[in-house]
Design a protein around this motif. Sequence first.
Motif, PDB file in Angstrom:
ATOM      1  N   GLU A  62       0.830  -1.215   0.000  1.00 42.82           N
ATOM      2  CA  GLU A  62       0.000   0.000   0.000  1.00 42.82           C
ATOM      3  C   GLU A  62       0.858   1.256   0.000  1.00 42.82           C
ATOM      4  O   GLU A  62       0.437   2.300  -0.483  1.00 42.82           O
ATOM      5  N   MET A  63       2.057   1.164   0.562  1.00 46.27           N
ATOM      6  CA  MET A  63       2.913   2.346   0.723  1.00 46.27           C
ATOM      7  C   MET A  63       3.830   2.593  -0.471  1.00 46.27           C
ATOM      8  O   MET A  63       4.451   3.646  -0.555  1.00 46.27           O
ATOM      9  N   LEU A  64       3.929   1.658  -1.379  1.00 51.21           N
ATOM     10  CA  LEU A  64       4.870   1.795  -2.482  1.00 51.21           C
ATOM     11  C   LEU A  64       4.468   2.864  -3.489  1.00 51.21           C
ATOM     12  O   LEU A  64       5.295   3.309  -4.285  1.00 51.21           O
ATOM     13  N   PHE A  65       3.200   3.274  -3.484  1.00 53.45           N
ATOM     14  CA  PHE A  65       2.757   4.305  -4.414  1.00 53.45           C
ATOM     15  C   PHE A  65       2.684   5.683  -3.763  1.00 53.45           C
ATOM     16  O   PHE A  65       2.218   6.628  -4.373  1.00 53.45           O
ATOM     17  N   GLU A  66       3.168   5.762  -2.520  1.00 53.62           N
ATOM     18  CA  GLU A  66       3.294   7.059  -1.860  1.00 53.62           C
ATOM     19  C   GLU A  66       4.545   7.757  -2.393  1.00 53.62           C
ATOM     20  O   GLU A  66       5.294   7.197  -3.193  1.00 53.62           O
TER      21      GLU A  66
END
Length: 132
Positions: A62-66
């Motif tokens: 979920e955090m990789l596209f931040e």
Amino acid sequence: MPIERISKAFKDISATFQVNPMNDDLIALKNENAIARSIRNLIFTIPGDKPFQPNIGCRVSEMLFENLDVITANQIKGEIDYTIKNFEPRVELQEVKVEPNYDDNEFNCLIKYEIIGVSDIQELTFVLVPTR
């Protein structure tokens, strides 16, 4: 007097499902390799993927596209730390290091851990890349 935990032998099958040419059985991972694969699988498992165990997994994907920055790296580090401490009882976590690689749009991860009952510190390195 504290109780000393003694490590046992650990065994797992390879995720590639390759066959051993000597006995036509699946190739097995043993001890350090089995635990390293287990940690890697935990980190790449999304919570809810395992039937009847919805909490097992890591929210790293979920955090990789931040934004690719130190703040996101620290959030990923915290999530990896939480996942290993809660779902992998065979290891004692020593260090988690996550650094953004701005040139390649990825996070470089280093996990140092000690298998309980074995005094050697193991290292696991991998790259987190956003994919669709």
